[in-house]
Design a protein around this motif. Structure first.
Motif, PDB file in Angstrom:
ATOM      1  N   UNK A   4      47.946  54.885 -65.151  1.00 34.40           N
ATOM      2  CA  UNK A   4      48.061  56.185 -65.800  1.00 34.40           C
ATOM      3  C   UNK A   4      49.201  56.196 -66.810  1.00 34.40           C
ATOM      4  N   UNK A   5      50.334  55.611 -66.457  1.00 38.13           N
ATOM      5  CA  UNK A   5      51.472  55.581 -67.378  1.00 38.13           C
ATOM      6  C   UNK A   5      51.140  54.786 -68.636  1.00 38.13           C
ATOM      7  N   UNK A   6      50.504  53.630 -68.467  1.00 42.31           N
ATOM      8  CA  UNK A   6      50.177  52.809 -69.634  1.00 42.31           C
ATOM      9  C   UNK A   6      49.122  53.486 -70.498  1.00 42.31           C
ATOM     10  N   UNK A   7      48.180  54.190 -69.857  1.00 42.36           N
ATOM     11  CA  UNK A   7      47.157  54.914 -70.609  1.00 42.36           C
ATOM     12  C   UNK A   7      47.779  56.028 -71.434  1.00 42.36           C
ATOM     13  N   UNK A   8      48.667  56.813 -70.824  1.00 42.91           N
ATOM     14  CA  UNK A   8      49.312  57.911 -71.546  1.00 42.91           C
ATOM     15  C   UNK A   8      50.201  57.397 -72.679  1.00 42.91           C
ATOM     16  N   UNK A   9      50.838  56.276 -72.474  1.00 43.18           N
ATOM     17  CA  UNK A   9      51.659  55.685 -73.530  1.00 43.18           C
ATOM     18  C   UNK A   9      50.791  55.305 -74.719  1.00 43.18           C
ATOM     19  N   UNK A  10      49.636  54.702 -74.455  1.00 40.94           N
ATOM     20  CA  UNK A  10      48.712  54.321 -75.522  1.00 40.94           C
ATOM     21  C   UNK A  10      48.190  55.554 -76.255  1.00 40.94           C
ATOM     22  N   UNK A  11      47.820  56.586 -75.503  1.00 44.62           N
ATOM     23  CA  UNK A  11      47.301  57.817 -76.110  1.00 44.62           C
ATOM     24  C   UNK A  11      48.357  58.482 -76.977  1.00 44.62           C
ATOM     25  N   UNK A  12      49.587  58.525 -76.485  1.00 42.67           N
ATOM     26  CA  UNK A  12      50.667  59.143 -77.254  1.00 42.67           C
ATOM     27  C   UNK A  12      50.906  58.386 -78.564  1.00 42.67           C
TER      28      UNK A  12
END
Length: 286
Positions: A4-12
């Motif tokens: 989840x953290x890596x996904x949100x970082x990519x989205x941001x």
């Protein structure tokens, strides 16, 4: 949690890249649609309404663009896109992991599915790509996908709900505010319904006439009714295209240099098969 953290970082990161090239009225993707809503909404109760929303149309493009992104709730947008990832990509990839494992262990099912696909698409001297228009003409493929969804039951307990009022159901009194846990795994593996639920057998969904027959109230891989998954159609379409495209060209077998994989899973919120290795063999073309 790490996913989840890596996904949100990519989205941001993508969000900040895309906002620099946003042009009002030109929608390239979901982010642009949200930005446009911030520009246009006049409803003060809307989550897209900003404190300076009424002034945005009075500014020139460069100032307008700056103000738009001040109004847009970045964290909310990132959370919404994360939900799309979690609800779509994770579940589809897990389902495909079960598809590959189960079909690698059942080569006869692969061959039967391949024969149906190639009979439809490889007529004459030229072959073509798979499309969603092919789905109604491939009943055995649909039966295989349905059996994978039943057998794997990747959401064993679905999403929890609660009663809004006192309910009398099948002889049971259920008080208001009682937590309801849908046991989808139990439904999909009930011997009273399936006879041999532990057996992977797509033919259970095929009639003698060659049509697909699915018991509506016994297959609930995407839950049911108004609480059903809103992405069901997208998920089914994606899985269909993945399955038909891959197995049309390749035969999948367990890695002969490793122990034969067993059908087992990691017990989490999503039932993921335990790691295994396989080999893709290119099928001969005629």
């Amino acid at each position: 949690m790490e996913f989840q953290h890596s996904t949100q970082k990519l989205i941001r990161q993508k969000y900040h890249e895309q906002r620099e090239t946003f042009v009002p009225g030109r929608h390239r993707h979901f982010m642009d649609v949200c930005i446009q809503e911030v520009m246009d909404t006049k409803d003060t109760s809307s989550p897209f309404y900003g404190a300076e929303g009424g002034k945005v149309l009075l500014m020139d493009r460069s100032e307008q663009r700056f103000l738009i992104f001040c109004l847009l709730p970045e964290a909310n947008l990132i959370s919404s896109i994360s939900d799309l990832f979690d609800g779509g990509i994770e579940t589809t990839s897990t389902t495909m992991s079960w598809v590959v494992l189960l079909l690698a262990l059942h080569p006869n099912v692969q061959d039967k599915m391949w024969a149906e696909i190639t009979a439809l698409t490889d007529r004459g001297s030229e072959s073509r790509a798979m499309t969603l228009d092919d789905e109604p003409h491939l009943p055995y493929v649909e039966a295989v996908i349905t059996e994978v969804l039943r057998y794997s039951s990747i959401f064993p307990l679905s999403i929890f709900h609660s009663t809004l009022e006192d309910v009398h159901f099948h002889g049971y009194d259920i008080p208001k505010d009682t937590m309801i846990v849908p046991n989808l795994y139990g439904l999909h593996h009930d011997p009273a319904i399936w006879g041999d639920p532990a057996t992977f057998r797509p033919e259970r969904f095929v009639t003698p006439e060659g049509r697909v027959s699915k018991p509506v109230d016994a297959i609930m891989a995407f839950s049911w009714g108004k609480h059903g998954c809103i992405g069901e159609k997208l998920a089914r379409n994606t899985i269909f295209l993945f399955v038909t495209t891959i197995f049309r060209k390749y035969r999948i077998i367990p890695n002969p240099e490793r122990p034969k994989p067993c059908i087992d899973y990691t017990p989490t919120f999503i039932m993921q098969p335990k790691p295994y290795e396989y080999v893709l063999e290119l099928r001969a073309t005629t």
